[in-house]
Write a protein that holds these residues in place. Structure first.
Motif, PDB file in Angstrom:
ATOM      1  N   LEU A  28      60.921  68.003  -5.740  1.00 30.92           N
ATOM      2  CA  LEU A  28      61.183  66.927  -6.700  1.00 30.92           C
ATOM      3  C   LEU A  28      60.082  65.870  -6.678  1.00 30.92           C
ATOM      4  O   LEU A  28      59.701  65.331  -7.728  1.00 30.92           O
ATOM      5  CB  LEU A  28      62.551  66.291  -6.428  1.00 30.92           C
ATOM      6  CG  LEU A  28      63.748  67.178  -6.751  1.00 30.92           C
ATOM      7  CD1 LEU A  28      65.046  66.517  -6.282  1.00 30.92           C
ATOM      8  CD2 LEU A  28      63.796  67.489  -8.232  1.00 30.92           C
ATOM      9  N   ARG A  29      59.540  65.539  -5.490  1.00 32.42           N
ATOM     10  CA  ARG A  29      58.424  64.579  -5.398  1.00 32.42           C
ATOM     11  C   ARG A  29      57.211  65.112  -6.155  1.00 32.42           C
ATOM     12  O   ARG A  29      56.523  64.369  -6.863  1.00 32.42           O
ATOM     13  CB  ARG A  29      58.059  64.304  -3.945  1.00 32.42           C
ATOM     14  CG  ARG A  29      58.917  63.239  -3.270  1.00 32.42           C
ATOM     15  CD  ARG A  29      58.338  62.795  -1.928  1.00 32.42           C
ATOM     16  NE  ARG A  29      58.335  63.862  -0.931  1.00 32.42           N
ATOM     17  CZ  ARG A  29      59.357  64.163  -0.136  1.00 32.42           C
ATOM     18  NH1 ARG A  29      60.483  63.479  -0.218  1.00 32.42           N
ATOM     19  NH2 ARG A  29      59.268  65.142   0.742  1.00 32.42           N
ATOM     20  N   ARG A  32      58.063  64.779  -9.925  1.00 31.42           N
ATOM     21  CA  ARG A  32      58.074  63.387 -10.389  1.00 31.42           C
ATOM     22  C   ARG A  32      56.692  62.750 -10.391  1.00 31.42           C
ATOM     23  O   ARG A  32      56.390  61.913 -11.237  1.00 31.42           O
ATOM     24  CB  ARG A  32      59.026  62.559  -9.520  1.00 31.42           C
ATOM     25  CG  ARG A  32      60.460  62.677  -9.968  1.00 31.42           C
ATOM     26  CD  ARG A  32      61.348  61.663  -9.260  1.00 31.42           C
ATOM     27  NE  ARG A  32      62.455  62.427  -8.690  1.00 31.42           N
ATOM     28  CZ  ARG A  32      62.755  62.528  -7.413  1.00 31.42           C
ATOM     29  NH1 ARG A  32      62.090  61.864  -6.509  1.00 31.42           N
ATOM     30  NH2 ARG A  32      63.757  63.273  -7.008  1.00 31.42           N
ATOM     31  N   SER A  33      55.850  63.148  -9.448  1.00 30.55           N
ATOM     32  CA  SER A  33      54.521  62.532  -9.351  1.00 30.55           C
ATOM     33  C   SER A  33      53.492  63.209 -10.255  1.00 30.55           C
ATOM     34  O   SER A  33      52.361  62.744 -10.365  1.00 30.55           O
ATOM     35  CB  SER A  33      54.032  62.584  -7.899  1.00 30.55           C
ATOM     36  OG  SER A  33      53.845  63.926  -7.485  1.00 30.55           O
TER      37      SER A  33
END
Length: 149
Positions: A28-29, A32-33
């Motif tokens: 997810l990081r 999202r990034s």
């Protein structure tokens, strides 16, 4: 800072590795990034329809070639069954013509714009039976369904 500097390829590798470890937080990081971009493109309804039409034209050409090859092979091995492949050829070709007509596409224009046709087709033309209208109609509907998806 590291996440922002990843190339798209590096991000894909890292995401696959996170998935393989079951590390949903890392995945997810990475998502999202990922930089957010805005694109301008040709209307997707047009570009997908053109791509689908050309793919279908290649598939029809491949089917026709397969039927001719089967006819030629079985003509020497089992002449009785070889005729069924000519019938299949006639049905597919008629179905393609029906599909083009229903889309408002000129058959000769499509022949010029699409994949090249095998010159062998001209040689078997005199041997072809009349297409089975019902079978061709069903095949044409399946071709059109493919283009709508």
């Amino acid at each position: 800072m590291v996440y922002e500097s990843l190339t798209p390829d590096q991000r894909v590798v890292a995401c696959v590795e996170a998935l393989s470890r079951g590390d949903d937080n890392e995945r997810l990081r990475l998502i999202r990034s990922c930089p957010k971009l805005t694109y301008v493109q040709t209307d997707v309804r047009f570009s997908e329809a053109m791509e689908g039409l050309m793919c279908l034209a290649m598939a029809v050409e491949a089917d026709l070639k397969e039927h001719v090859l089967r006819f030629l092979f079985f003509a020497g091995v089992d002449p009785e069954i070889s005729g069924s492949f000519l019938q299949d050829f006639a049905n597919v070709r008629a179905a393609w013509r029906m599909a083009l007509t229903s889309m408002g596409i000129d058959e000769e224009a499509m022949a010029s714009a699409g994949p090249p046709t095998s010159p062998v087709f001209e040689l078997i033309e005199v041997l072809l039976p009349k297409p089975d209208f019902k079978t061709s109609e069903i095949l044409s509907a399946e071709m059109l369904d493919y283009l709508v998806q």
